[in-house]
Scaffold this active site. Structure first.
Site, short mmCIF file in Angstrom:
data_model
loop_
_atom_site.label_atom_id
_atom_site.label_comp_id
_atom_site.label_asym_id
_atom_site.label_seq_id
_atom_site.Cartn_x
_atom_site.Cartn_y
_atom_site.Cartn_z
N GLY A 413 0.82 -1.20 0.00
CA GLY A 413 0.00 0.00 0.00
C GLY A 413 0.85 1.25 0.00
O GLY A 413 2.06 1.22 0.19
N GLY A 415 0.27 5.46 1.34
CA GLY A 415 -0.55 6.51 1.90
C GLY A 415 0.08 7.86 1.72
O GLY A 415 1.12 8.00 1.05
N SER A 419 5.10 4.73 1.80
CA SER A 419 4.74 3.41 1.31
C SER A 419 4.71 2.40 2.46
O SER A 419 5.42 2.55 3.46
CB SER A 419 5.74 2.95 0.25
OG SER A 419 5.72 3.83 -0.86
N VAL A 420 3.89 1.35 2.29
CA VAL A 420 3.75 0.32 3.31
C VAL A 420 4.17 -1.02 2.71
O VAL A 420 3.76 -1.36 1.58
CB VAL A 420 2.29 0.23 3.83
CG1 VAL A 420 2.20 -0.78 4.98
CG2 VAL A 420 1.80 1.60 4.28
N LYS A 434 5.99 0.94 7.52
CA LYS A 434 5.68 2.20 6.84
C LYS A 434 6.94 3.05 6.80
O LYS A 434 7.48 3.44 7.84
CB LYS A 434 4.56 2.95 7.56
CG LYS A 434 4.19 4.26 6.89
CD LYS A 434 3.08 4.98 7.62
CE LYS A 434 1.75 4.28 7.46
NZ LYS A 434 1.22 4.40 6.10
N ASP A 531 -7.01 12.57 9.30
CA ASP A 531 -7.11 11.89 8.00
C ASP A 531 -7.95 10.63 8.13
O ASP A 531 -7.57 9.56 7.66
CB ASP A 531 -5.72 11.55 7.47
CG ASP A 531 -5.73 11.25 5.96
OD1 ASP A 531 -6.72 11.63 5.30
OD2 ASP A 531 -4.78 10.65 5.46
#
Length: 732
Positions: A413, A415, A419-420, A434, A531
């Site tokens: 993923g 965000g 990046s994750v 992360k 968020d």
């Protein structure tokens, strides 16, 4: 209960004869039946009553329809008009014929009303000319069916008019400006005439409630507005927002020194030229100014640079921040300062390399990040640590993370903060790694402090932070891996969405709300997420929801970029009040969570060109449906027949409260949790006893009474103000 503008373009007031108003309606005879239809009525000209009026009627079931009106306030030469349209299905041999009768007045010969359904299914308006009579103080009349009629008389509407002058019109200076804009925009000029605020504001202006009304907002984004901005704009002292972006405006900006209440200005994506007015930097209320992609030139006023506002001026090649004076002197001083700074930097670097390891050790011992009293600052899994330990936030070396993530190759993923990557430690623990976007060798102290704060936050509905790393100028956070991914995937990916029934959605909403409520009230100081979105709500192996990325907004702001005045958040979820004022509160999270609830209810994305029209998002779409009394149309079709309407309705109500425009009107997270728990109780109470009569199926019988407005029956039009002259009915 009445109809008027915009249903009637002339703002006539059409009132139901069921409401006995003291000044005009004395009574209506018994033996009547109210009927209505949703079929079209063929209204040939605008002067006739609106379609909504003609879709209702009264019928004299006993062959007679009688009225007695008090006309004391009406002029002696007023005219009365009756309107008829057949809205019942008559049989082949059926007819509806009737005549007017007044006491002491002979019958009108040949004045027989004969209305019938057209062959094409639409209906034609019939207006008898014999109603042009002089009215008396009290008017009594009846419609009586003729001997050859099979149905009793029918009346859709009765019009008796008088004019009432309004107390005031919109401020003349404001009216001059908006009329100038109206002429510059072909789209706006077709739909807006007369007074811009009275009796109702034009679609692209907002007005105050003062006397006279003042215009507070102009919204003409992407309306094909051509020409120069009217110079009279400077006289609109009450103006707070000006949205003129995405047009074809040319010329220079007018003087704006008097616009002391102006907060938000959107002028981007036009063809504006010239210098920015020098007084623009001194506007006391200005919070946001967008002028990108124009052709402005010259120096930016000093006030705009020094003010703490949102200011975007990209795409103006000849616009600069200051004058180019004393270039050689400035260049010489700059080179000298640069040499000094370079020497100081080299000395500092040597000292830093010698002390960094000791400082890092001391910081971790002071903050207790290792999670164990007998752990060393260099604590890692290679030295015996175990991620399965409770409440443990460990320092994990970069080499260990590279090994766990196969050199950061398993990306799962991305965000707004980095990046994750998926990883698996030697002890078998699955992790999500992360890596912060902006790697930096500076700000390590702030980063460690924030990690220390986050490591103390533990709640069953928050994704736990279990480790961190700060090596090679990288800032890395390590979280527990959530096996079922994000809520966003389960709502918007069809193959997962099928598995997410209403009760599962409610439980996820409750979990996420509890996690957010803990951040607001269970932490000291409280933490505002900033968020909240379905992408930051993760689902574990048991489909329990946990909120992620809490604290990252603050961490990224303070650790990497210091203090920022730019509103952080995701499009579609961002609180409009926070965006405009830059004042962040817990209610900003509440707004974002309201959008999440609407996603769970509707199964739609917050912003999508496929689901909504231009300039629309899920909040505007849901608000427009609820205002029309059609809130049940919001519901995800996949829930049809599988959820209790009362349960869904409870969540719809709280979601619409969450997305109120002003934060003070929004509920607290505790109230939201209670509402969701109410919905769960309703749903679980009959979970195994779903009946078609009570489950959502689109039928009106299953909808709450408050979700739909009842059609009015017959109407009596009493006052007809002159819109073109700015008239409004007097107060009753």
């Amino acid at each position: 209960m009445f109809l008027r503008y915009p249903d009637d373009p002339y703002d006539r007031i059409w009132d139901s004869d069921l409401i006995k108003r003291q000044n005009y309606l004395v009574g209506v005879a018994p033996g009547t039946e109210r009927i209505s239809t949703t079929r079209n009525i063929d209204i040939e000209t605008r002067e006739y009553p609106p379609v909504k009026v003609m879709q209702t009627a009264v019928v004299g079931t006993k062959g007679v329809l009688s009225y007695r009106l008090n006309l004391e306030d009406f002029p002696a030469n007023a005219r009365a008009y009756a309107y008829f349209a057949e809205i019942e299905d008559l049989g082949q041999n059926e007819s509806r014929k009737f005549k007017l009768k007044q006491p002491y007045i002979a019958d009108y010969s040949n004045a027989v009303v004969n209305i019938a359904e057209n062959a094409n299914g639409s209906y034609t308006l019939y207006e008898p000319s014999y109603m042009n009579v002089t009215l008396e103080f009290v008017l009594s009349f009846s419609f009586v069916m003729t001997p050859d009629s099979t149905r009793g008389p029918l009346l859709n509407a009765l019009e008796i008019s008088k004019y009432v002058q309004i107390a005031s019109k919109t401020d003349k200076q404001d009216t001059t400006v908006v009329n100038a804009f109206r002429l510059l925009s072909a789209q706006s000029s077709q739909t807006n005439e007369g007074d811009p605020c009275v009796p109702t504001p034009w679609e692209w202006v907002n007005c105050s409630t003062t006397t006279p009304p003042r215009i507070t907002k102009i919204i003409l984004s992407r309306r094909n507005v051509k020409g120069e901005i009217p110079s009279e704009l400077s006289n609109m002292e009450a103006l707070t927002e000006l949205w003129l972006d995405g047009n074809l405006l040319t010329g220079q900006l007018p003087d704006m020194s008097k616009l002391i209440n102006l907060k938000i200005v959107h002028l981007e994506n036009n063809k504006l030229t010239g210098r920015l007015p020098s007084d623009m930097g001194s506007l006391p209320s200005l919070q946001a100014l967008f002028i990108q992609n124009n052709s402005f030139s010259g120096e930016i006023p000093a006030g705009l640079i020094s003010k703490k506002i949102i200011f975007n001026y990209d795409g103006n090649a000849e616009l600069h921040r200051g004058k180019k004076k004393h270039f050689k002197m400035v260049l010489g001083i700059s080179i000298g300062v640069l040499v000094i700074l370079l020497i100081l930097f080299l000395v500092s670097l040597v000292l830093l390399l010698n002390t960094r390891r000791k400082a890092s050790k001391k910081k971790r011992e002071e903050k207790g990040i290792s999670g164990r009293t007998n752990s060393k600052p260099g604590y890692s899994f290679l030295r015996g640590g175990n991620l399965m330990d409770e409440n443990t936030t460990c320092y994990i070396t970069l080499s260990e993370l590279k090994e766990a993530t196969d050199n950061f190759s398993k990306k799962i993923g991305k965000g707004s903060f980095g990046s994750v990557y998926y990883g698996k430690m030697r002890d078998g623990k699955e992790i999500a790694v992360k890596s912060m976007n902006e790697s930096s060798c500076h700000g390590n102290q702030q980063f460690v402090n924030e990690v220390a704060l986050l490591s103390r936050i533990h709640h069953r509905n928050l994704v736990p932070l279990i480790g961190y790393c700060e090596e090679e100028c990288q800032h890395i956070l390590v979280y527990e891996y959530m096996h079922n991914g994000t809520l966003r995937d389960h709502i918007h990916e069809s193959f997962k969405k099928q598995k997410l029934d209403w009760l599962a959605r409610l439980r996820i909403a409750e979990d996420a709300a509890k996690g957010l409520e803990y951040l607001h009230t269970g932490c000291n100081p409280s933490i505002i997420h900033r968020d909240i979105k379905t992408g930051n709500i993760l689902l574990d192996i048991n489909m329990r929801a946990k909120v992620s990325d809490f604290g990252l907004s603050r961490l990224a702001e303070e650790d990497l970029t210091h203090i920022s005045s730019i509103a952080r958040g995701t499009v579609g979820y961002l609180d409009p009040e926070y965006y405009a004022s830059q004042q962040l509160t817990e209610k900003s999270d509440v707004y974002s969570f309201g959008v999440v609830l609407l996603e769970l209810i509707a199964g739609k994305k917050p912003v999508s060109s496929e689901d909504y029209s231009d300039e629309m998002n899920i909040v505007h779409w849901a608000r427009s449906l609820t205002h029309k009394g059609d809130a049940m149309s919001i519901i995800d079709p996949s829930l049809e027949g599988n959820a209790k309407t009362e349960s869904i309705w409870r969540v719809v109500e709280i979601a619409m409260q969450c997305v109120e425009q002003h934060g003070a009107s929004r509920p607290r997270m505790q109230e939201i949790i209670l509402a969701i728990q109410d919905a769960i109780k309703i749903e679980k109470g009959t979970e195994n006893k779903l009946k078609s009569s009570s489950s959502f199926s689109g039928s009106s019988s299953s909808k709450p009474h408050s979700s739909r407005k009842t059609l009015l029956t017959s109407f009596l039009e009493i006052e007809s103000p002159d819109v073109s002259n700015g008239c409004l009915p007097s107060a009753r």
